[in-house]
Scaffold this motif. Structure first.
Motif, PDB file in Angstrom:
ATOM      1  N   LEU A   1     -13.585   6.456   8.160  1.00  0.00           N
ATOM      2  CA  LEU A   1     -14.567   5.420   8.461  1.00  0.00           C
ATOM      3  C   LEU A   1     -15.377   5.761   9.703  1.00  0.00           C
TER       4      LEU A   1
ATOM      5  N   SER B   1       0.831  -1.204   0.000  1.00  0.00           N
ATOM      6  CA  SER B   1       0.000   0.000   0.000  1.00  0.00           C
ATOM      7  C   SER B   1       0.864   1.252   0.000  1.00  0.00           C
TER       8      SER B   1
ATOM      9  N   TYR C   1      -0.829   4.640  -1.216  1.00  0.00           N
ATOM     10  CA  TYR C   1      -2.155   4.560  -0.615  1.00  0.00           C
ATOM     11  C   TYR C   1      -2.308   5.673   0.419  1.00  0.00           C
TER      12      TYR C   1
ATOM     13  N   PHE D   1      -8.627  -5.152   5.879  1.00  0.00           N
ATOM     14  CA  PHE D   1      -9.733  -5.465   6.780  1.00  0.00           C
ATOM     15  C   PHE D   1      -9.939  -6.975   6.876  1.00  0.00           C
TER      16      PHE D   1
ATOM     17  N   LEU E   1     -14.611   3.378   1.698  1.00  0.00           N
ATOM     18  CA  LEU E   1     -13.338   2.714   1.990  1.00  0.00           C
ATOM     19  C   LEU E   1     -13.340   1.266   1.508  1.00  0.00           C
TER      20      LEU E   1
ATOM     21  N   ASN F   1      -6.820   8.751   4.919  1.00  0.00           N
ATOM     22  CA  ASN F   1      -8.214   8.607   4.496  1.00  0.00           C
ATOM     23  C   ASN F   1      -8.927   7.487   5.259  1.00  0.00           C
ATOM     24  N   ASN F   2      -8.192   6.549   5.839  1.00  0.00           N
ATOM     25  CA  ASN F   2      -8.810   5.459   6.601  1.00  0.00           C
ATOM     26  C   ASN F   2      -9.594   5.966   7.804  1.00  0.00           C
TER      27      ASN F   2
ATOM     28  N   PHE G   1      -7.776  -1.604   1.062  1.00  0.00           N
ATOM     29  CA  PHE G   1      -8.383  -1.485   2.387  1.00  0.00           C
ATOM     30  C   PHE G   1      -9.204  -2.730   2.708  1.00  0.00           C
TER      31      PHE G   1
ATOM     32  N   PHE H   1      -3.276   6.599   3.679  1.00  0.00           N
ATOM     33  CA  PHE H   1      -3.616   6.005   4.971  1.00  0.00           C
ATOM     34  C   PHE H   1      -4.451   6.948   5.839  1.00  0.00           C
TER      35      PHE H   1
END
Length: 180
Positions: free
Chosen positions: A98, A85, A90, A118, A108, A94-95, A114, A92
């Motif tokens: 959630l 990632s 990527y 998960f 997501l 932005n995670n 992602f 991160f």
């Protein structure tokens, strides 16, 4: 002269080994796409779950399933996914979206990276929970036939299987203890 030839021979082997080593790492990196990791993770935990369900008191279960071994392997896969990632830029940060709402969580999950991270998390937690159920059931001498259904449900749904085991455990422990 002999030591000089031997030294040059060793340098040649080291160079050749380094070329093979770098090439091998590239091949492994390119082989493990997200889809391939998904396949290997799902196939890899099935034998562990079968051992938990059918052979919970065996040495195989003790050393390979309820030990740190599967968590170590799944953590390595998790780290590899984080590395892939990072290499692919990527986002991160932005995670953390959630927590803003169900729509952000849905966005997501539209990202395969992602989703795979998960899924690794989900598989690891459920396997750890199944291992804990087996270890705890051995303390209270719970019949292994009674463990089959809660372990299957833990594999599929996680918390519901743990709750089912807790109900069985009440009868074997002869008390309700919320802190154990």
């Amino acid at each position: 002269v002999t030591s000089k030839v031997f030294f040059l021979f060793l340098i040649g082997i080291m160079r050749r080994f380094n070329i093979i080593y770098i090439s091998m790492i590239e091949q492994i990196y390119n082989y493990f796409t997200i889809e391939m990791l998904y396949l290997w993770v799902n196939l890899g935990v099935l034998p562990l779950w079968l051992i938990l369900i059918f052979f919970p008191q065996s040495q195989l279960c003790k050393y390979f399933v309820t030990s740190i071994f599967p968590i170590f392997i799944l953590s390595g896969t998790y780290i590899f996914m984080l590395y892939k990632s990072y290499i692919n830029s990527y986002d991160f940060i932005n995670n953390f979206n959630l927590y803003l709402g169900i729509n952000e969580l849905s966005d997501l999950f539209s990202n395969k990276t992602f989703l795979m991270i998960f899924w690794l998390h989900f598989i690891s937690i459920n396997l750890f929970t199944g291992g804990w159920i087996v270890k705890d059931s051995q303390k209270f001498l719970v019949n292994k036939i009674l463990l089959i259904f809660p372990l299957l449900i833990t594999y599929l749904i996680g918390p519901l299987g743990l709750f089912m085991y807790w109900l069985i455990r009440i009868f074997y422990a002869k008390n309700i203890n919320l802190y154990d």
